[in-house]
Design an enzyme around this catalytic site. Structure first.
Site, short mmCIF file in Angstrom:
data_model
loop_
_atom_site.label_atom_id
_atom_site.label_comp_id
_atom_site.label_asym_id
_atom_site.label_seq_id
_atom_site.Cartn_x
_atom_site.Cartn_y
_atom_site.Cartn_z
N GLU A 143 75.78 22.87 89.29
CA GLU A 143 75.04 23.60 88.26
C GLU A 143 75.66 23.25 86.90
O GLU A 143 76.66 23.82 86.50
CB GLU A 143 75.14 25.11 88.54
CG GLU A 143 74.28 25.96 87.62
CD GLU A 143 74.55 27.46 87.77
OE1 GLU A 143 73.89 28.23 87.06
OE2 GLU A 143 75.42 27.86 88.58
N ALA A 154 77.48 31.66 80.97
CA ALA A 154 78.94 31.71 81.09
C ALA A 154 79.55 30.31 81.21
O ALA A 154 80.74 30.19 81.48
CB ALA A 154 79.32 32.56 82.29
N HIS A 232 68.18 30.76 89.26
CA HIS A 232 68.13 32.19 88.89
C HIS A 232 67.08 32.51 87.81
O HIS A 232 67.38 32.71 86.65
CB HIS A 232 69.50 32.78 88.55
CG HIS A 232 70.36 31.98 87.60
ND1 HIS A 232 69.93 31.49 86.40
CD2 HIS A 232 71.66 31.64 87.70
CE1 HIS A 232 70.93 30.86 85.79
NE2 HIS A 232 71.98 30.93 86.56
N ASN A 235 67.00 34.34 84.16
CA ASN A 235 68.33 34.27 83.57
C ASN A 235 68.58 32.87 83.02
O ASN A 235 68.30 31.87 83.68
CB ASN A 235 69.40 34.62 84.63
CG ASN A 235 69.37 36.09 84.98
OD1 ASN A 235 69.89 36.93 84.26
ND2 ASN A 235 68.72 36.43 86.08
N ARG A 243 52.01 32.69 75.02
CA ARG A 243 51.45 31.41 74.55
C ARG A 243 52.23 30.21 75.06
O ARG A 243 51.67 29.14 75.18
CB ARG A 243 51.36 31.40 73.01
CG ARG A 243 50.04 32.03 72.56
CD ARG A 243 49.74 31.75 71.10
NE ARG A 243 50.66 32.48 70.22
CZ ARG A 243 50.49 33.75 69.90
NH1 ARG A 243 49.46 34.44 70.38
NH2 ARG A 243 51.35 34.36 69.11
N ASP A 269 70.51 41.66 92.63
CA ASP A 269 71.68 42.55 92.73
C ASP A 269 71.48 43.84 91.97
O ASP A 269 72.39 44.66 91.85
CB ASP A 269 72.94 41.83 92.23
CG ASP A 269 72.85 41.43 90.76
OD1 ASP A 269 71.75 41.55 90.16
OD2 ASP A 269 73.87 40.98 90.20
N ASP A 294 74.58 34.00 93.74
CA ASP A 294 75.28 33.55 92.52
C ASP A 294 76.65 34.24 92.46
O ASP A 294 77.15 34.58 91.39
CB ASP A 294 74.45 33.85 91.26
CG ASP A 294 74.94 33.06 90.04
OD1 ASP A 294 75.69 32.08 90.22
OD2 ASP A 294 74.59 33.42 88.91
#
Length: 410
Positions: A143, A154, A232, A235, A243, A269, A294
């Site tokens: 990722e 993060a 995710h 997020n 639009r 969660d 995650d």
């Protein structure tokens, strides 16, 4: 000697008094297992005159396919993005502990890191089946670092990368190898990303869109080039706007090629996604929903400060923040918690909640002929649950690998 005239000497286990998840329904049937695979009892009776060597009384429990977690950054103090002296041991520890959450296969996930971390960690772990020692590893999920600065979440800014003229060479230079890589999350608006998406897809690596400010047409282009997952949902992406719905718009896009499904990860969660947003996604595109934890190194640890990759994080209750901020940095939820919360928040059927953690991730990874199903010939990776969806036992390849101990002796 086997007690039957079957073609194989391997013992046959018959699970009785259970409801098994097959063809999207819980069915009151027995489940037959031999040599780690699910057997067709008719063939067994009529062609082989076989019978069971061992019976397991499930006492009315549900049997679902083992859960598959495609996004898990660590747990129990182990951070997969740290190049420790014992990378393999760290992954093995988490693999063992997540059996109690019903997880039988997973993708250890590395967040944005400097190249030397990938070069150290990736060669250490090979794809392997699970067993008594823990859940199986289906490959890494990388990722980052090819993600958007504005939506880094993060992820450490100093290690973000972009694609230069030939994107694949940047990728190989960063990661060092693509052996044992199952999934890469990238931002599709980055210049030169199309060729990367196409090349990864051709190599059988799942491409996921995330940590991105892509608009809908950029996201649709990436799907045309082979991307099939959204990391995710909601997020670290642009919020839905009528639009330009952004990546979220893929859930109802009419530009997804015929016969293709775009799947999307959901951290159910109760913190990362408001229940109303979870319901909107589920109702718009129920067959694409994939539950992911995650989970970070702090999953299974007490409140306080811990590390995640290159960052210090702080746990307060069920929240995990980048220390000193209110930026969420992954969850400390377990897969069985996510299944229960998803069912409660969405009001979906038990079968749908279970399939979001088993069938859908298997379909996403292209392994639903063997995993995520209880069809004949499939792998006997099983999770036994009560009606409240608490995990009671976990099996891999037909072998019991974890069981909840009752306080009374039974």
């Amino acid at each position: 000697m086997p007690s039957n005239k079957s073609v194989s000497d391997a013992p046959i286990t018959q699970f009785v008094n259970c409801r098994i998840l097959r063809e999207h329904k819980l069915q009151r049937e027995d489940l037959w297992v031999r040599e780690g695979k699910i057997l067709d009892p008719e063939k067994l009776f009529f062609d082989e005159k076989g019978s069971a060597d061992q019976r397991v009384d499930c006492e009315g429990l549900i049997i679902a396919p083992g859960f598959i977690d495609v996004q898990i950054n660590g747990g129990y103090g182990i951070d997969f993005s740290q190049a420790t002296d014992d990378v393999r041991g760290g992954i093995a520890l988490v693999a063992k502990k997540i059996l109690e959450h019903g997880v039988t296969s997973f993708l250890p996930t590395l967040v944005t890191s400097p190249p030397d971390i990938y070069h150290k960690v990736l060669p250490e772990v090979k794809v392997h089946s699970g067993g008594m020692e823990g859940a199986g590893v289906l490959g890494f999920h990388l990722e980052g670092p090819f993600i958007s600065l504005e939506k880094k979440g993060a992820h450490p800014e100093q290690h973000l990368r972009s694609f230069l003229s030939d994107g694949m060479s940047d990728l190989i230079e960063t990661y060092g190898t693509l052996d044992n890589v199952a999934m890469v999350t990238l931002a599709p608006e980055l210049p030169n990303s199309q060729s990367v998406v196409r090349e990864l897809t051709q190599r059988g690596i799942t491409v996921s869109l995330g940590h991105s400010v892509a608009n809908l047409s950029q996201a649709e282009d990436a799907v045309r080039y082979g991307a099939s997952f959204i990391t995710h949902l909601f997020n670290a992406m642009l919020p839905f706007h009528h639009r330009d719905p952004g990546i979220v718009g893929l859930l109802t896009s009419d530009q997804v090629p015929q016969g293709r499904t775009v799947f999307y990860g959901m951290i159910a969660d109760g913190i990362h996604t408001n229940p109303a947003a979870l319901r909107i996604a589920h109702r718009a595109h129920p067959t694409g929903l994939v539950l992911v934890t995650d989970a970070i190194a702090a999953m299974g640890l007490p409140p306080g400060r811990h590390t995640l990759g290159q960052q210090v994080i702080e746990i307060q209750g069920l929240h995990a923040y980048v220390a000193g901020t209110k930026t969420l940095c992954g969850s400390i939820a377990t897969m069985d918690m996510c299944v229960r919360h998803f069912k409660q928040a969405s009001g979906c059927r038990v079968e749908e909640a279970l399939e979001a953690a088993s069938l859908h991730p298997a379909q996403l990874l292209g392994i639903s002929h063997a995993k995520g199903i209880l069809d004949y010939g499939g792998d006997a990776d099983l999770v036994l649950l009560d009606d409240a969806l608490n995990v009671r036992a976990t099996y891999i390849a037909g072998q019991e690998v974890w069981r909840k101990l009752h306080h009374h002796n039974c």
